[in-house]
Design an enzyme around this catalytic site. Structure first.
Site, PDB file in Angstrom:
ATOM      1  N   GLY A 124       6.545  -6.429  -0.635  1.00 28.10           N
ATOM      2  CA  GLY A 124       5.885  -6.330   0.670  1.00 28.10           C
ATOM      3  C   GLY A 124       6.845  -6.698   1.781  1.00 28.10           C
ATOM      4  CD  GLU A 150      12.583  -5.494  -5.642  1.00 28.28           C
ATOM      5  OE1 GLU A 150      13.135  -4.942  -4.677  1.00 28.28           O
ATOM      6  OE2 GLU A 150      13.156  -5.673  -6.726  1.00 28.28           O
ATOM      7  CE  LYS A 202      -3.364  -9.171  -2.361  1.00 27.74           C
ATOM      8  NZ  LYS A 202      -4.068  -8.013  -1.808  1.00 27.74           N
ATOM      9  N   PRO A 203      -3.760  -5.686  -5.800  1.00 31.77           N
ATOM     10  CG  PRO A 203      -5.388  -4.046  -6.161  1.00 31.77           C
ATOM     11  CD  PRO A 203      -5.050  -5.476  -6.458  1.00 31.77           C
ATOM     12  CB  ALA A 204      -2.288  -3.103  -0.456  1.00 33.14           C
ATOM     13  CB  SER A 205      -7.108  -5.101   1.462  1.00 31.64           C
ATOM     14  OG  SER A 205      -6.570  -6.372   1.384  1.00 31.64           O
ATOM     15  CD1 TRP A 221      -0.238  -1.577   3.114  1.00 28.90           C
ATOM     16  CD2 TRP A 221       0.651   0.465   3.312  1.00 28.90           C
ATOM     17  NE1 TRP A 221       0.567  -1.570   4.237  1.00 28.90           N
ATOM     18  CE2 TRP A 221       1.125  -0.331   4.387  1.00 28.90           C
ATOM     19  CE3 TRP A 221       1.083   1.793   3.232  1.00 28.90           C
ATOM     20  CZ2 TRP A 221       1.994   0.160   5.359  1.00 28.90           C
ATOM     21  CZ3 TRP A 221       1.959   2.271   4.198  1.00 28.90           C
ATOM     22  CH2 TRP A 221       2.395   1.467   5.246  1.00 28.90           C
ATOM     23  CG  ASN A 222       5.175   1.302   0.278  1.00 26.61           C
ATOM     24  OD1 ASN A 222       4.782   0.267  -0.252  1.00 26.61           O
ATOM     25  ND2 ASN A 222       6.402   1.740   0.139  1.00 26.61           N
ATOM     26  CB  CYS A 229      11.004  -0.450   0.303  1.00 27.77           C
ATOM     27  SG  CYS A 229      11.133   0.181  -1.362  1.00 27.77           S
ATOM     28  CD  GLU A 257      10.627  -2.219   6.419  1.00 24.16           C
ATOM     29  OE1 GLU A 257       9.899  -3.222   6.532  1.00 24.16           O
ATOM     30  OE2 GLU A 257      10.812  -1.629   5.350  1.00 24.16           O
TER      31      GLU A 257
END
Ligand code: NAD
Length: 478
Positions: free
Chosen positions: A222, A244, A169-172, A145-146, A278, A379
């Site tokens: 992710g 990634e 598939k995008p983030a929800s 989602w970032n 990231c 992280e």
């Protein structure tokens, strides 16, 4: 009208008829509703992708020409796409505009790139050997989602340019700007089925993309923990993967550095997109003799960050993407401070009552940090920066490398010898020397990816394109 899935060139409801709400991190308001995809939808999209590739064998569409049209359309629709992204993701409108520009540039870059095979001289002169680069087939792409559109764009552009079909598939929590951009691929004339988007949860839709035997490759961006699960699932079929993953990127400031430039790089590197990149700077190692001056200059700049709704023109940092994400950052900061570190700035939610409904967190600086603390060892995907003093470059590099991650690293120095030493010794997929990160966090033309637990494989550059191909050797006898 709620947003729908994009399967075989059509916007369709989920086969289960389910929908859910996408909310704005700045205030909790509903931005829009979207169809909730399921396993059947993912399977249908994969099947249409495979069929579309069969049709392409005879129709041989000029994909490069279509990608060029798409990049122009993206530029024409920058405001609409950027606004939707700010509403669903939270970043400032300026940042969203930057991301849409990067998306258009990525599509344009891959439109002009072709994977290059070779003819090889072999010892038997009666034979001819040719090494071909072929498309892998149907690709499953799983996106966080970032930077929802920018990261989707790299996977889509390189996959299509290499001759594949792809299911995204995008983030929800950030499907809307991705689905909106599908209108532009359709308008540009991309053949149906070559590009599909199925929303839904990771364990349901995402895992189907990994497990379905018809997807030949999975490109995932992710968290490292999710990447490990995907790698394990993909191993059952030895499926091609690009992972990634997370990063905890160190920035080293030497005593001869241009201090103002280093402060600028730290500010931009840590706090853009509310620290949720990231490639963001996540740990700082500063030579002891200049640490007080560096910290005081940085503190002044960070204190001036205007936290607020990303749609407001005076906002320079939006909310953290979700309440869950804010809790993670709060826990990392609180435990680090209770372990003995000094909280210099932030470490709390904003006082402004207008921001109470949003998932805001004040930009945070922490000094005197223990290297085993959560802020250093994990992280930190939010606006908090640990600053550590070091005696020399060896100590800085040793600290920088003492991490499970190896995505990015940077050094500020005017000494060529120090720069070379750091470039050679830092364990990271990208090392920056006296450089700000590029507009999207990195540069399109060069490979990006991680050492150690930051990933497997590379995206961007020609390496990114080739990761969506298989290598085939053909030997012609006499
Ligand atoms: P995440 O791993 O929680 O989710 C990423 C995507 O995976 C989402 O679409 C999610 O729905 C899906 N997913 C979750 N569980 C899954 C499963 N079991 N099977 C298949 N798919 C699944 O990550 P996030 O919180 O959305 O993103 C933040 C992370 O992404 C950070 O660690 C960040 O560093 C990393 N990231 C890395 C890069 C890079 O290029 N290295 C770029 C951006 C973000």
């Amino acid at each position: 009208m709620p947003f729908k899935l994009f399967i075989n060139g059509e916007f369709t409801d989920s086969s289960g008829g389910e929908e859910y709400e996408v909310t704005n991190p700045a205030n909790g308001n509903v931005v829009d509703r979207v169809a909730r995809g399921n396993v059947e939808d993912a399977r249908a999209a994969i099947d249409f992708g495979a069929d579309a590739l069969k049709k392409e064998k005879s129709s041989k569409t000029n994909i490069a020409r279509i990608l060029n049209i798409v990049s122009g359309l993206i530029r024409d629709h920058e405001t609409e796409l950027a606004t939707l992204m700010t509403l669903e993701q939270g970043k400032t409108l300026v940042e969203s505009r930057g991301e849409i520009k990067f998306f258009a540039h990525t599509i344009e870059y891959y439109a002009g790139l072709k994977a290059r095979g070779s003819q090889v001289q072999i010892s038997d002169p009666t034979k001819l050997a040719v090494v071909e680069k072929e498309p892998v087939g149907v690709v499953g792409a799983i996106v966080p989602w970032n930077n929802p559109v920018l990261l989707m764009g790299a996977k889509v552009a390189a996959s299509l340019a290499a001759g594949n079909a792809i299911v995204v598939k995008p983030a929800s929590t950030t499907p809307l700007s991705t689905l909106k951009s599908m209108e532009l691929f359709k308008q540009a004339g991309l053949p149906s089925g070559l590009l599909n988007v199925v929303t839904g949860s990771g364990p349901v839709v995402g895992e189907e993309l990994v497990k379905n035997p018809k997807t030949r490759k999975v490109s995932f961006t992710g968290e490292t923990a999710t990447g490990k699960r995907i790698m394990a699932l993909a191993s059952a079929q030895l499926k091609r993967i690009t992972l990634e993953l997370g990063g905890s990127n160190p920035l080293i400031v030497c005593d001869d550095a241009d201090l103002d430039a280093a402060v600028n790089a730290t500010l931009n590197g840590r706090f853009r997109n509310a620290g949720q990149g990231c490639m963001c700077v996540k740990r700082t190692y500063v030579f002891e003799s200049i640490a007080p001056r560096f910290v005081s200059k940085l503190k002044e700049r960070v204190a001036a960050i205007k936290v607020g709704d990303g749609m407001k023109s005076d906002t320079t940092m939006g909310p953290v993407h979700s309440m869950i994400q804010r809790e993670k950052v709060e826990l990392q900061v609180n435990e680090t401070v209770s372990g003995g570190a000094t909280l210099l700035l932030g470490g709390r939610e904003p006082d402004d009552s207008e921001l109470k409904a949003g998932s805001f967190y004040m930009p945070t600086l922490v000094t005197d940090v223990d290297r085993t603390s959560k802020l250093v060892a994990e992280e930190c995907f939010g606006p908090a920066l640990p600053i550590m003093s070091v005696n020399d470059l060896d100590e800085a590099i040793e600290g920088a490398n003492s991490s499970i991650y190896g995505l990015g690293a940077s050094i500020w120095t005017k000494d060529l010898g120090r720069a070379k030493k750091a470039a050679f010794e830092l364990e990271a997929g990208t090392v920056l020397v006296n450089s700000l990160y590029g507009a999207g966090g990195w540069e399109i033309e060069v490979p990006m990816g991680g050492f150690k637990e930051s990933g497997v494989g590379r995206e961007y550059g020609i390496e990114g394109l080739e990761s969506y191909t298989e290598t085939k050797t053909v030997i012609f006898g006499s």
